[in-house]
Scaffold this motif. Structure first.
Motif, PDB file in Angstrom:
ATOM      1  N   VAL A   1       0.837  -1.207   0.000  1.00  0.00           N
ATOM      2  CA  VAL A   1       0.000   0.000   0.000  1.00  0.00           C
ATOM      3  C   VAL A   1       0.866   1.249   0.000  1.00  0.00           C
ATOM      4  O   VAL A   1       0.601   2.207  -0.732  1.00  0.00           O
ATOM      5  CB  VAL A   1      -0.944  -0.008   1.215  1.00  0.00           C
ATOM      6  CG1 VAL A   1      -1.741   1.292   1.284  1.00  0.00           C
ATOM      7  CG2 VAL A   1      -1.892  -1.197   1.137  1.00  0.00           C
ATOM      8  N   LEU A   2       1.926   1.257   0.827  1.00  0.00           N
ATOM      9  CA  LEU A   2       2.796   2.417   0.897  1.00  0.00           C
ATOM     10  C   LEU A   2       3.499   2.675  -0.431  1.00  0.00           C
ATOM     11  O   LEU A   2       3.607   3.829  -0.877  1.00  0.00           O
ATOM     12  CB  LEU A   2       3.832   2.222   2.006  1.00  0.00           C
ATOM     13  CG  LEU A   2       4.813   3.374   2.234  1.00  0.00           C
ATOM     14  CD1 LEU A   2       4.061   4.657   2.561  1.00  0.00           C
ATOM     15  CD2 LEU A   2       5.805   3.037   3.338  1.00  0.00           C
ATOM     16  N   ALA A   3       3.972   1.622  -1.084  1.00  0.00           N
ATOM     17  CA  ALA A   3       4.631   1.785  -2.385  1.00  0.00           C
ATOM     18  C   ALA A   3       3.659   2.350  -3.416  1.00  0.00           C
ATOM     19  O   ALA A   3       4.015   3.236  -4.201  1.00  0.00           O
ATOM     20  CB  ALA A   3       5.192   0.444  -2.859  1.00  0.00           C
ATOM     21  N   THR A   4       2.430   1.857  -3.415  1.00  0.00           N
ATOM     22  CA  THR A   4       1.423   2.374  -4.344  1.00  0.00           C
ATOM     23  C   THR A   4       1.097   3.829  -4.036  1.00  0.00           C
ATOM     24  O   THR A   4       0.911   4.648  -4.946  1.00  0.00           O
ATOM     25  CB  THR A   4       0.152   1.521  -4.267  1.00  0.00           C
ATOM     26  OG1 THR A   4       0.479   0.148  -4.449  1.00  0.00           O
ATOM     27  CG2 THR A   4      -0.842   1.945  -5.341  1.00  0.00           C
ATOM     28  N   GLN A   5       1.049   4.164  -2.760  1.00  0.00           N
ATOM     29  CA  GLN A   5       0.796   5.555  -2.376  1.00  0.00           C
ATOM     30  C   GLN A   5       1.908   6.474  -2.873  1.00  0.00           C
ATOM     31  O   GLN A   5       1.643   7.590  -3.349  1.00  0.00           O
ATOM     32  CB  GLN A   5       0.659   5.666  -0.858  1.00  0.00           C
ATOM     33  CG  GLN A   5      -0.625   5.101  -0.315  1.00  0.00           C
ATOM     34  CD  GLN A   5      -0.658   5.142   1.194  1.00  0.00           C
ATOM     35  OE1 GLN A   5       0.374   5.062   1.856  1.00  0.00           O
ATOM     36  NE2 GLN A   5      -1.841   5.250   1.761  1.00  0.00           N
ATOM     37  N   LEU A   6       3.152   6.032  -2.744  1.00  0.00           N
ATOM     38  CA  LEU A   6       4.270   6.857  -3.196  1.00  0.00           C
ATOM     39  C   LEU A   6       4.191   7.109  -4.697  1.00  0.00           C
ATOM     40  O   LEU A   6       4.373   8.233  -5.171  1.00  0.00           O
ATOM     41  CB  LEU A   6       5.593   6.174  -2.835  1.00  0.00           C
ATOM     42  CG  LEU A   6       5.925   6.087  -1.343  1.00  0.00           C
ATOM     43  CD1 LEU A   6       7.207   5.292  -1.131  1.00  0.00           C
ATOM     44  CD2 LEU A   6       6.055   7.472  -0.735  1.00  0.00           C
ATOM     45  N   VAL A   7       3.899   6.039  -5.458  1.00  0.00           N
ATOM     46  CA  VAL A   7       3.827   6.175  -6.918  1.00  0.00           C
ATOM     47  C   VAL A   7       2.664   7.078  -7.323  1.00  0.00           C
ATOM     48  O   VAL A   7       2.830   8.050  -8.082  1.00  0.00           O
ATOM     49  CB  VAL A   7       3.709   4.794  -7.579  1.00  0.00           C
ATOM     50  CG1 VAL A   7       3.484   4.944  -9.081  1.00  0.00           C
ATOM     51  CG2 VAL A   7       4.964   3.972  -7.326  1.00  0.00           C
ATOM     52  N   LEU A   8       1.475   6.764  -6.821  1.00  0.00           N
ATOM     53  CA  LEU A   8       0.300   7.555  -7.197  1.00  0.00           C
ATOM     54  C   LEU A   8       0.352   8.962  -6.613  1.00  0.00           C
ATOM     55  O   LEU A   8      -0.171   9.898  -7.211  1.00  0.00           O
ATOM     56  CB  LEU A   8      -0.977   6.842  -6.736  1.00  0.00           C
ATOM     57  CG  LEU A   8      -1.274   5.497  -7.406  1.00  0.00           C
ATOM     58  CD1 LEU A   8      -2.617   4.942  -6.923  1.00  0.00           C
ATOM     59  CD2 LEU A   8      -1.287   5.634  -8.918  1.00  0.00           C
ATOM     60  N   GLY A   9       0.982   9.099  -5.433  1.00  0.00           N
ATOM     61  CA  GLY A   9       1.109  10.431  -4.857  1.00  0.00           C
ATOM     62  C   GLY A   9       1.985  11.343  -5.697  1.00  0.00           C
ATOM     63  O   GLY A   9       1.685  12.524  -5.885  1.00  0.00           O
TER      64      GLY A   9
ATOM     65  N   LEU B   1      -2.940   9.611  -3.452  1.00  0.00           N
ATOM     66  CA  LEU B   1      -2.729   9.063  -2.109  1.00  0.00           C
ATOM     67  C   LEU B   1      -4.029   8.505  -1.536  1.00  0.00           C
ATOM     68  O   LEU B   1      -4.050   7.429  -0.950  1.00  0.00           O
ATOM     69  CB  LEU B   1      -2.191  10.158  -1.181  1.00  0.00           C
ATOM     70  CG  LEU B   1      -0.704  10.495  -1.284  1.00  0.00           C
ATOM     71  CD1 LEU B   1      -0.385  11.693  -0.404  1.00  0.00           C
ATOM     72  CD2 LEU B   1       0.149   9.309  -0.879  1.00  0.00           C
ATOM     73  N   ALA B   2      -5.114   9.238  -1.703  1.00  0.00           N
ATOM     74  CA  ALA B   2      -6.383   8.839  -1.109  1.00  0.00           C
ATOM     75  C   ALA B   2      -6.961   7.582  -1.761  1.00  0.00           C
ATOM     76  O   ALA B   2      -7.601   6.770  -1.085  1.00  0.00           O
ATOM     77  CB  ALA B   2      -7.395   9.985  -1.206  1.00  0.00           C
ATOM     78  N   LEU B   3      -6.728   7.411  -3.060  1.00  0.00           N
ATOM     79  CA  LEU B   3      -7.344   6.297  -3.783  1.00  0.00           C
ATOM     80  C   LEU B   3      -6.416   5.105  -3.950  1.00  0.00           C
ATOM     81  O   LEU B   3      -6.816   4.106  -4.544  1.00  0.00           O
ATOM     82  CB  LEU B   3      -7.814   6.773  -5.165  1.00  0.00           C
ATOM     83  CG  LEU B   3      -8.900   7.850  -5.161  1.00  0.00           C
ATOM     84  CD1 LEU B   3      -9.253   8.250  -6.580  1.00  0.00           C
ATOM     85  CD2 LEU B   3     -10.140   7.366  -4.417  1.00  0.00           C
ATOM     86  N   ALA B   4      -5.184   5.189  -3.443  1.00  0.00           N
ATOM     87  CA  ALA B   4      -4.246   4.082  -3.613  1.00  0.00           C
ATOM     88  C   ALA B   4      -4.732   2.825  -2.903  1.00  0.00           C
ATOM     89  O   ALA B   4      -4.679   1.720  -3.460  1.00  0.00           O
ATOM     90  CB  ALA B   4      -2.865   4.487  -3.091  1.00  0.00           C
ATOM     91  N   ASP B   5      -5.206   2.965  -1.682  1.00  0.00           N
ATOM     92  CA  ASP B   5      -5.658   1.814  -0.904  1.00  0.00           C
ATOM     93  C   ASP B   5      -6.841   1.103  -1.567  1.00  0.00           C
ATOM     94  O   ASP B   5      -6.803  -0.121  -1.758  1.00  0.00           O
ATOM     95  CB  ASP B   5      -5.998   2.265   0.515  1.00  0.00           C
ATOM     96  CG  ASP B   5      -6.106   1.099   1.478  1.00  0.00           C
ATOM     97  OD1 ASP B   5      -5.520   0.061   1.178  1.00  0.00           O
ATOM     98  OD2 ASP B   5      -6.785   1.224   2.508  1.00  0.00           O
ATOM     99  N   PRO B   6      -7.924   1.805  -1.934  1.00  0.00           N
ATOM    100  CA  PRO B   6      -9.019   1.109  -2.626  1.00  0.00           C
ATOM    101  C   PRO B   6      -8.587   0.481  -3.946  1.00  0.00           C
ATOM    102  O   PRO B   6      -9.068  -0.599  -4.302  1.00  0.00           O
ATOM    103  CB  PRO B   6     -10.054   2.229  -2.852  1.00  0.00           C
ATOM    104  CG  PRO B   6      -9.758   3.249  -1.825  1.00  0.00           C
ATOM    105  CD  PRO B   6      -8.279   3.208  -1.640  1.00  0.00           C
ATOM    106  N   LEU B   7      -7.676   1.139  -4.677  1.00  0.00           N
ATOM    107  CA  LEU B   7      -7.229   0.594  -5.952  1.00  0.00           C
ATOM    108  C   LEU B   7      -6.474  -0.716  -5.755  1.00  0.00           C
ATOM    109  O   LEU B   7      -6.703  -1.701  -6.482  1.00  0.00           O
ATOM    110  CB  LEU B   7      -6.343   1.617  -6.668  1.00  0.00           C
ATOM    111  CG  LEU B   7      -5.860   1.233  -8.066  1.00  0.00           C
ATOM    112  CD1 LEU B   7      -7.031   1.011  -9.000  1.00  0.00           C
ATOM    113  CD2 LEU B   7      -4.939   2.317  -8.623  1.00  0.00           C
ATOM    114  N   VAL B   8      -5.584  -0.762  -4.776  1.00  0.00           N
ATOM    115  CA  VAL B   8      -4.855  -1.998  -4.488  1.00  0.00           C
ATOM    116  C   VAL B   8      -5.816  -3.098  -4.057  1.00  0.00           C
ATOM    117  O   VAL B   8      -5.680  -4.265  -4.458  1.00  0.00           O
ATOM    118  CB  VAL B   8      -3.789  -1.748  -3.403  1.00  0.00           C
ATOM    119  CG1 VAL B   8      -3.158  -3.055  -2.961  1.00  0.00           C
ATOM    120  CG2 VAL B   8      -2.710  -0.806  -3.918  1.00  0.00           C
TER     121      VAL B   8
END
Length: 371
Positions: free
Chosen positions: A323-331, A339-346
């Motif tokens: 989740v953190l890696a996806t947040q960094l990329v999408l952020g 950042l807000a949508l990374a968790d639901p997307l994963v």
């Protein structure tokens, strides 16, 4: 149209000749068609990257629709009325909450939000001087410049929170998309299924149902966590007045609102809200600063040991590093929206992959049983 009504082909049209694009060699024609398909695939991928922000807004609308749908389903357990009425009640309550916050707390929050950047900048500069006095090589001017930039960014966020500025085009689009999708979800589901081959439609419906269910649970748990963290933070910061001669931690309302809002963003949100809380706490003295550290760890302990495991039982258990890696990329790519949508997307991708893996496992077991 009747055959007699068809326009006759003229002789000069018959004499046009063969198409110059025609390929006589069947192998070469096959390779040309395959190359054309690869061009379409690569072009589609490039177009997807180019439209990534718009696609993320569409996904945000789906996430908002899941929130509305979850609220409507929850109301359906106690109110035996039509789905449309339940959605109207959910939207009315949401709008009433926002209006009430603006009316009753808007002035206070706006004043605190205007004061917060100055406190952050002053505290970073004070910490730099404290470190220099103890022999730590710290550039106070550089840290003050960083503090100014941080304060500016914090000011932007807090102004958006305090004024509840929903005029950003992306948020407006997400809101309308979410409302439209929540009103008639089957319509859009059938539209997507219509474009798929018939033999894959049933699997699409099953996968879509699983993804929607997990998304509702994930967002419901996330909203519950936001409320709990926000209320706990505000109550404990305001409760400091009981042991400090009636003086609470400054900006308790704003810090509670920021903590609750940023709780929607796992990993990153807790760190940001904690830093702001501690900086404001030390502006009132060492004892107040230590108390804000205690509040931060107490709230995060409740979230990590009670709320997160409770939510994980009902939804997809996601690896924090993923989740953190996806947040960094999408952020980096899309800012706060990513950042807000990374968790639901994963979570949605994981459900789709698990469904695909389970389908292949079932087919393999059936084949082995038949053999």
């Amino acid at each position: 149209m009747a055959e007699s009504d068809a326009r006759p082909v003229r002789d000069d049209e018959r004499k046009v000749g063969s198409s110059p694009a025609q390929i006589a060699d069947p192998k070469l024609a096959f390779e040309a068609r395959r190359a054309f398909m690869w061009v379409l695939v690569v072009g589609g991928a490039i177009l997807t990257v180019y439209m990534a922000r718009s696609l993320l807004v569409v996904f945000g609308g789906m996430v908002f629709a899941a929130m509305i749908d979850g609220g409507a389903r929850l109301l359906g357990r106690v109110l035996k009325i039509g789905r449309g009425w339940r959605i109207a009640i959910v939207l009315t309550l949401g709008v009433a909450f926002l209006i009430g916050m603006v009316v009753y707390a808007g002035t206070t929050i706006a004043q605190q939000a205007a004061e917060l950047p100055r406190i952050v900048e002053e505290q970073i500069h004070a910490w730099a001087i404290w470190a220099q006095d103890r022999g730590v090589a710290v550039d106070a001017n550089a840290l003050q410049s960083f503090g100014s930039q941080l304060a500016s960014g914090v000011g932007t966020v807090t102004r958006a929170l305090s004024g509840l500025l929903g005029g950003i085009a992306s948020l407006i689009l997400i809101g309308f998309l979410g409302i439209y999708i929540s009103l008639e979800p089957r319509l859009y589901e059938r539209g997507i299924a219509w474009m798929l081959p018939e033999n894959r439609r049933e699997d699409f419906y099953i996968t879509g149902s699983l993804m929607a269910r997990q998304l509702r649970h994930l967002l419901g748990g996330r909203l519950f966590g936001m409320v709990v963290e926000g209320i706990f933070t505000w109550a404990m910061l305001a409760g400091y007045a009981l042991v400090n001669d009636g003086q609470p931690v400054p900006m308790a309302v704003l810090l509670g609102l920021i903590t609750g809002t940023l709780a929607f963003i796992p990993n990153v949100g807790a760190v940001i809200s904690g830093v702001l809380m501690v900086l404001v706490g030390f502006s009132g003295g060492t004892e107040m600063g230590l108390y804000t550290i205690f509040v931060y760890f107490f709230v995060q302990t409740i979230d990590g040991n009670i709320l997160v495991p409770l939510i994980a039982k009902k939804t997809v258990d996601l690896a924090p590093a993923l989740v953190l890696a996806t947040q960094l990329v999408l952020g980096v790519m899309f800012g706060i929206l990513g950042l807000a949508l990374a968790d639901p997307l994963v979570a949605m991708i994981k459900v789709a992959l698990e469904r695909r893996s389970a389908k292949y496992d079932a087919a393999r077991e059936a084949q082995q049983a038949g053999a």
